[in-house]
Scaffold this motif. Structure first.
Motif, PDB file in Angstrom:
ATOM      1  N   VAL A  72      -3.472  -2.252  -1.654  1.00 25.72           N
ATOM      2  CA  VAL A  72      -4.687  -1.906  -0.786  1.00 25.72           C
ATOM      3  C   VAL A  72      -4.709  -0.497  -0.665  1.00 25.72           C
ATOM      4  CG1 VAL A  72      -5.888  -2.178   1.184  1.00 25.72           C
ATOM      5  CG2 VAL A  72      -4.205  -4.094   0.484  1.00 25.72           C
ATOM      6  N   THR A  73      -6.002   0.001  -0.859  1.00 25.42           N
ATOM      7  CA  THR A  73      -5.984   1.450  -0.798  1.00 25.42           C
ATOM      8  C   THR A  73      -7.501   1.923  -0.294  1.00 25.42           C
ATOM      9  OG1 THR A  73      -6.077   3.651  -1.926  1.00 25.42           O
ATOM     10  CG2 THR A  73      -6.888   1.852  -3.300  1.00 25.42           C
TER      11      THR A  73
ATOM     12  N   ILE B  45      -6.237  -4.224  -7.346  1.00 23.82           N
ATOM     13  CA  ILE B  45      -6.343  -3.205  -6.289  1.00 23.82           C
ATOM     14  C   ILE B  45      -7.643  -3.869  -5.454  1.00 23.82           C
ATOM     15  CG2 ILE B  45      -7.032  -0.842  -5.673  1.00 23.82           C
ATOM     16  CD1 ILE B  45      -6.143   0.125  -8.208  1.00 23.82           C
ATOM     17  N   ILE B  46      -7.221  -3.648  -4.011  1.00 18.21           N
ATOM     18  CA  ILE B  46      -8.467  -3.740  -3.052  1.00 18.21           C
ATOM     19  C   ILE B  46      -8.751  -2.543  -2.628  1.00 18.21           C
ATOM     20  CG2 ILE B  46      -8.925  -5.017  -0.872  1.00 18.21           C
ATOM     21  CD1 ILE B  46      -8.120  -7.365  -1.895  1.00 18.21           C
ATOM     22  N   GLU B  47     -10.111  -2.096  -2.739  1.00 14.97           N
ATOM     23  CA  GLU B  47     -10.575  -0.834  -2.227  1.00 14.97           C
ATOM     24  C   GLU B  47     -11.084  -1.177  -0.960  1.00 14.97           C
ATOM     25  OE1 GLU B  47     -12.695   1.561  -5.136  1.00 14.97           O
ATOM     26  OE2 GLU B  47     -14.176   2.078  -3.382  1.00 14.97           O
ATOM     27  N   ASN B  48     -10.589  -0.734   0.182  1.00 12.36           N
ATOM     28  CA  ASN B  48     -10.970  -1.015   1.367  1.00 12.36           C
ATOM     29  C   ASN B  48     -11.691   0.316   2.208  1.00 12.36           C
ATOM     30  OD1 ASN B  48     -11.118  -2.437   3.786  1.00 12.36           O
ATOM     31  ND2 ASN B  48      -9.435  -1.932   4.493  1.00 12.36           N
TER      32      ASN B  48
ATOM     33  N   VAL C  21      -6.197  11.197  -1.723  1.00 15.08           N
ATOM     34  CA  VAL C  21      -4.873  11.160  -1.229  1.00 15.08           C
ATOM     35  C   VAL C  21      -4.332   9.982  -0.983  1.00 15.08           C
ATOM     36  CG1 VAL C  21      -4.931  13.505   0.133  1.00 15.08           C
ATOM     37  CG2 VAL C  21      -5.963  11.427   1.391  1.00 15.08           C
ATOM     38  N   SER C  22      -4.949   8.790  -0.811  1.00 13.47           N
ATOM     39  CA  SER C  22      -4.787   7.408  -0.554  1.00 13.47           C
ATOM     40  C   SER C  22      -4.530   6.996  -2.067  1.00 13.47           C
ATOM     41  CB  SER C  22      -5.654   6.543   0.216  1.00 13.47           C
ATOM     42  OG  SER C  22      -5.402   5.388   0.194  1.00 13.47           O
TER      43      SER C  22
ATOM     44  N   SER D  84       0.738  -0.984  -0.186  1.00 15.21           N
ATOM     45  CA  SER D  84      -0.208  -0.017  -0.068  1.00 15.21           C
ATOM     46  C   SER D  84       0.905   1.291   0.011  1.00 15.21           C
ATOM     47  CB  SER D  84      -1.053  -0.059   1.243  1.00 15.21           C
ATOM     48  OG  SER D  84      -0.118   0.438   2.510  1.00 15.21           O
ATOM     49  N   GLY D  85       0.259   2.217  -0.362  1.00 13.13           N
ATOM     50  CA  GLY D  85       1.321   3.627  -0.467  1.00 13.13           C
ATOM     51  C   GLY D  85       1.267   4.068   0.782  1.00 13.13           C
TER      52      GLY D  85
END
Ligand SMILES: Nc1ncnc2c1ncn2[C@@H]1O[C@H](COP(=O)(O)OP(=O)(O)O)[C@@H](O)[C@H]1O
Ligand SMILES: [Mg+2]
Length: 393
Positions: free
Chosen positions: A236-237, A264-267, A242-243, A105-106
């Motif tokens: 994961v974001t 991508i997993i959008e959490n 910003v994320s 993740s970032g």
């Protein structure tokens, strides 16, 4: 019959797993027509035998329909790309593990560990042999989330036996140090720690090792990619812009490190109210779709905020195992299935290869250190004098 007829007919043959046909991809070469005889080459990127056989069969069927009687199809796979390093081949320091999945993740706090835990359990529930490596050496949360925070791993000689919970083998820096202890990591120590996790842990013959990375794009990610061929990268974001900016960096990193991107997993995407079960929007929903498009990948799950996830994480009782009928458990199961399909596809196309990202210095020695063996085992004190003042972290 002409070359054009042949190419037109072969437009009916799509490349397995894609919507485009082999002519549009530019794979059909050297078409030679002589009466009812035709010869050609299909030059494909995959070296998997099933792909070759399927293409040959389908092309033959199409050409027979045109009226050809003698059909010569040569299917070739190009040589692996020439590596740009001094090593002789791709590297795998944990060859008993079939596939490695990097969960990145970032930024921190977006649900990377939660995702790693639940994906690992979901794959184990689907019958795979799964390991979970907590490579987040700054914030090792996996032991608590898997309910093994009070267990100490068994040491055998200079190797360590992984812990086990919910059918998943587990190792974490958190299980090797005292609770609350902090470690200050230099670049070379991070590299050594990651290598030891792969080499010195007695993992079984795993189908998949899920690796929960520290946030960001740094030494841990690079070392992992250089040490083993990573089959799939997941980022994961949360849905906020910003994320998303940071998750773009993660996706860019996968490309630079030659890691196939599973998606991508959008959490924390929406909120499921525990009393009425309705889903409402909090941080935004679906904002990751354009980012996935930008990087030619998919959103493999949207996981809503659900209080049970947080409780499951804090108490070591992950939702996927303990509440299998919950909406989030179902979504993690679906994401796990998609991930396994992606892994199969990567392997069918020749598998991951890390030869292009090998270091030009021996492993564990950062590019700016001078002596071999400059890296040391994880320690509280920096031990590598070569690093001081050289500009590396
Ligand atoms: N979808 C979710 N719903 C509710 N709580 C969540 C969700 N995802 C993560 N959390 C909680 O948010 C916190 C941060 O998640 P974590 O997985 O530790 O993030 P990271 O590993 O990216 O730092 C944890 O307390 C976790 O239980
Ligand atoms: Mg974490």
């Amino acid at each position: 019959m002409t070359q054009e007829n042949v190419l037109e007919a072969l437009k009916n043959v799509t490349y397995p797993g894609f919507t485009k046909d082999i002519v549009t991809f530019g794979f059909v070469k050297d078409v030679l027509v002589n009466g009812t005889t035709v010869g050609l080459t299909i030059d494909i990127t995959s070296s998997a035998d099933e792909v070759k056989a399927q293409l040959r069969d389908e092309a033959t069927t199409e050409l027979k329909k045109l009226g050809f009687e003698q059909i010569q199809i040569n299917v070739t796979a190009p040589q692996a790309p020439k590596q740009m390093s001094n090593s002789v081949s791709g590297k795998n320091i944990a060859p008993h593990v079939k596939n490695f999945v990097m969960v990145s993740s970032g930024k921190g706090g977006v649900g990377k560990s939660t995702t790693s835990v639940n994906l690992a359990i979901a794959m184990a529930m689907q019958g795979k042999k799964v390991g979970l490596l907590d490579a987040d050496i700054y914030g090792p949360n996996i032991p608590r989330m898997m309910g093994v925070q009070d267990q100490k791993p068994e040491i055998q000689g200079n190797k360590v036996q992984p812990l086990k919970a919910y059918g998943v083998e587990i190792m974490s820096m958190g299980s090797l140090m005292e609770p609350g202890q902090s470690l200050i990591w230099r670049g070379s120590m991070i590299m050594k720690a990651i290598e030891q996790f792969l080499r010195d842990i007695l993992w079984s013959e795993l189908d998949v090792l899920v690796i929960d990375m520290p946030p960001g794009t740094g030494d841990a990610q690079l070392t992992l990619a250089q040490s083993v061929p990573v089959t799939a990268g997941i980022t994961v974001t949360t849905p906020q812009e910003v994320s998303l900016d940071d998750s773009r960096r993660s996706l860019d990193m996968f490309q630079k490190l030659h890691i196939p991107t599973a998606g991508i997993i959008e959490n924390m995407s929406g909120f499921i109210c525990p009393s009425c079960d309705t889903e409402s929007d909090i941080f935004g929903m679906g904002t990751t779709i354009p980012v996935a498009k930008e990087y030619d990948t998919d959103v493999i799950a949207r996981i809503p905020i659900e209080p049970a996830i947080r409780v499951g994480g804090d108490t070591g009782m992950p939702v996927t195992y303990h509440m299998p009928d919950s909406e989030t458990a179902k979504r993690f199961q679906e994401a796990a299935s998609k991930l396994l399909t992606f892994i199969d596809k990567v392997n069918a196309e020749g598998g991951a290869d890390n030869s292009a990202v090998q270091p030009t210095t021996p492993p564990g020695v950062s590019a700016c250190s001078t002596g071999a063996g400059a890296a040391s085992a994880p320690a509280k004190e920096p031990t590598n004098k070569n690093h001081e003042g050289c500009g590396c972290n």
